[in-house]
Scaffold this motif. Structure first.
Motif, short mmCIF file in Angstrom:
data_model
loop_
_atom_site.label_atom_id
_atom_site.label_comp_id
_atom_site.label_asym_id
_atom_site.label_seq_id
_atom_site.Cartn_x
_atom_site.Cartn_y
_atom_site.Cartn_z
N LEU A 1 0.66 -14.77 -7.06
CA LEU A 1 0.68 -13.37 -6.64
C LEU A 1 1.63 -12.54 -7.49
N GLY A 2 2.74 -13.17 -7.90
CA GLY A 2 3.68 -12.45 -8.75
C GLY A 2 3.08 -12.11 -10.10
N PHE A 3 2.39 -13.09 -10.71
CA PHE A 3 1.73 -12.81 -11.98
C PHE A 3 0.64 -11.75 -11.82
N LEU A 4 -0.11 -11.82 -10.71
CA LEU A 4 -1.15 -10.82 -10.47
C LEU A 4 -0.54 -9.43 -10.29
N ALA A 5 0.57 -9.36 -9.53
CA ALA A 5 1.24 -8.07 -9.34
C ALA A 5 1.77 -7.53 -10.66
N PHE A 6 2.33 -8.42 -11.49
CA PHE A 6 2.83 -8.00 -12.80
C PHE A 6 1.69 -7.48 -13.68
N PHE A 7 0.55 -8.17 -13.61
CA PHE A 7 -0.61 -7.73 -14.38
C PHE A 7 -1.06 -6.33 -13.96
N PHE A 8 -1.21 -6.14 -12.65
CA PHE A 8 -1.65 -4.83 -12.18
C PHE A 8 -0.61 -3.75 -12.47
N ILE B 1 -0.93 -2.84 -16.20
CA ILE B 1 -2.13 -2.07 -16.49
C ILE B 1 -2.02 -0.66 -15.93
N ILE B 2 -1.56 -0.55 -14.69
CA ILE B 2 -1.46 0.78 -14.07
C ILE B 2 -0.40 1.62 -14.77
N ALA B 3 0.77 1.01 -15.08
CA ALA B 3 1.84 1.76 -15.73
C ALA B 3 1.42 2.28 -17.10
N ASN B 4 0.62 1.50 -17.82
CA ASN B 4 0.18 1.93 -19.14
C ASN B 4 -1.03 2.85 -19.09
N GLY B 5 -1.82 2.76 -18.02
CA GLY B 5 -3.10 3.46 -18.03
C GLY B 5 -3.19 4.71 -17.18
N TYR B 6 -2.32 4.89 -16.20
CA TYR B 6 -2.52 6.03 -15.28
C TYR B 6 -2.38 7.37 -16.00
N SER B 7 -1.54 7.41 -17.05
CA SER B 7 -1.34 8.68 -17.75
C SER B 7 -2.56 9.12 -18.54
#
Length: 430
Positions: free
Chosen positions: A39-46, A49-55
């Motif tokens: 779950l930690g790896f999955l949370a880090f992945f999301f 992705i979100i931190a780089n892509g939301y902008s």
């Protein structure tokens, strides 16, 4: 037996129980630890992705006061569409920028100043004039698309406090940007280009619409071919076909095909559909055929499992009342197995949507700007679009790559959620 003789036995039993309970707790904690690590790896992945892509869902725009000179746009006053289309809108944009910064006169500085506005701004200005020719001859305040490097500075992806040699934006451009921001001429607005346009060499103009339409056409071809063929094959193998060495051989090969790497299907599609059948490269129809080959084993296996899950009593009851074997299959067994078949099909389609390796082999990695109108038009797909953008050097393509991954993940989650809902809605318990 005396109490002295029983004590060693009790001690041995107690010691064994303690070891067993310790191992059970250790195994339970190991499982929980593995779960939390995953779950930690999955949370880090999301998060990444979100931190780089939301902008990417916002884009910088600059407000310019543009004089839509009739002498420049339509000297004859005819308001002919062809004349309005061929007008020099770039000159109007440059005049507006020069009006804001009259002190800029050197050729190199002017190039930097004009480069703050996207090359797509003139298309936006032309569209504004074509949609409402009455604005010709007036002064209009218009929000226009900024260049991708300016957009990165506004969003903070390019730092202003680093040395000029370490960034793509010059000190002069940052100074001009600060003046524009002080005049409330810079704003972040919804990036409609990302959802409505095709690919582009300019990051601020690049979008996923062409890839989305291409993926839709491919999935349409894949569904039209793999679902009926997969269901028919499962029905034959499970209900109608004889049990002999040939059907056993077919079953083994189907199970093996489900584990074959996807790029092998791409090589097969390249040799078969393009080199032999002559289908156009980069076309959704070729991609759909390749994905159909890859999806068929998954649908067949899921459909056979759904047929096996139907209780034998259903078959026996149908045959007992006089139904033929075909009637028993299509009137009783198939309706009960259909939810499981649909679930397997949607999961197989979701896997096909996320595949890129077989599509690269058939040429769908080409740079495609236009939106395909039919499955025979050149196109690309969302996973391939992600691959293309990830290989681009511009910083603005990094956020668009992450944003495209987010869109792809949303589609995959929706498809898997649809499969779960279908199973819950139509599944019958016995």
């Amino acid at each position: 037996m005396s109490d002295d003789a029983q004590r060693p036995i009790q001690a041995v039993v107690a010691s064994g129980l303690r070891r067993r309970y310790f191992r059970e707790r250790a195994f339970r904690y190991l499982g929980l630890g593995s779960l939390f690590i995953g779950l930690g790896f999955l949370a880090f992945f999301f998060y990444t992705i979100i931190a780089n892509g939301y902008s990417a869902f916002q884009q910088t725009r600059i407000r310019l006061d543009i004089e839509l000179s009739e002498a420049e746009i339509d000297p004859g006053g005819t308001r002919d569409v062809e004349v309005l289309t061929q007008a020099n809108y770039q000159a109007l944009l440059r005049a507006a920028l020069s009006g804001l910064f009259p002190e800029v006169s050197e050729r190199g500085e002017l190039r930097l100043l004009y480069g703050m506005i996207s090359t797509g701004a003139r298309r936006e200005l032309r569209a504004r004039v074509l949609s409402d020719p009455s604005v010709i001859g007036t002064m209009q305040s218009i929000w226009l698309l900024a260049d991708d490097d300016i957009d990165m500075v506004v969003k903070g992806h390019i730092r202003r406090d680093v040395a000029e040699s370490d960034r793509r934006v010059s000190d002069l451009q940052i100074g001009w940007l600060d003046r524009l921001e002080a005049q409330d001429r810079v704003d972040l607005r919804f990036n409609s280009y990302f959802f409505t346009s095709g690919d582009s060499r300019e990051p601020e103009l690049a979008g996923i619409w062409s890839a989305t339409v291409g993926s839709f056409f491919m999935l349409l071809v894949t569904l039209a071919l793999s679902f009926p063929l997969g269901v028919a094959t499962a029905i034959y193998l499970e209900e109608l076909g004889p049990k002999n060495r040939w059907t056993d051989l077919i079953e083994v090969n189907i199970n093996n095909l489900a584990a074959v790497p996807s790029i092998v299907f791409g090589l097969l599609g390249l040799a078969l559909f393009i080199n032999i059948f002559g289908l156009p490269r980069s076309a959704p129809v070729a991609g759909g055929l390749v994905l159909s080959l890859m999806t068929l084993p998954v649908i067949i296996i899921a459909s056979r499992a759904a047929l096996t899950a139907v209780p034998p009593a259903i078959r026996e009851a149908a045959l007992a009342v006089g139904a033929s074997k075909m009637q028993m299959v299509f009137h009783h067994v198939l309706p009960l197995a259909m939810p499981g078949m649909l679930t397997g099909t949607i999961i197989g389609m979701a896997r096909a949507l996320g595949e890129s390796a077989p599509l690269l082999m058939i040429g769908m990695v080409a740079f495609i700007v236009d939106v395909p109108q039919t499955p025979l038009d050149p196109s690309t797909a969302l996973p391939v679009q992600v691959y293309l953008w990830a290989d681009s050097p511009e910083r603005a393509f990094v956020e668009r790559t992450s944003a495209a991954i987010l869109v792809l993940l949303v589609f995959l989650l929706l498809m898997n959620a649809t499969a779960i809902l279908l199973r819950k809605r139509f599944e019958r318990r016995y």
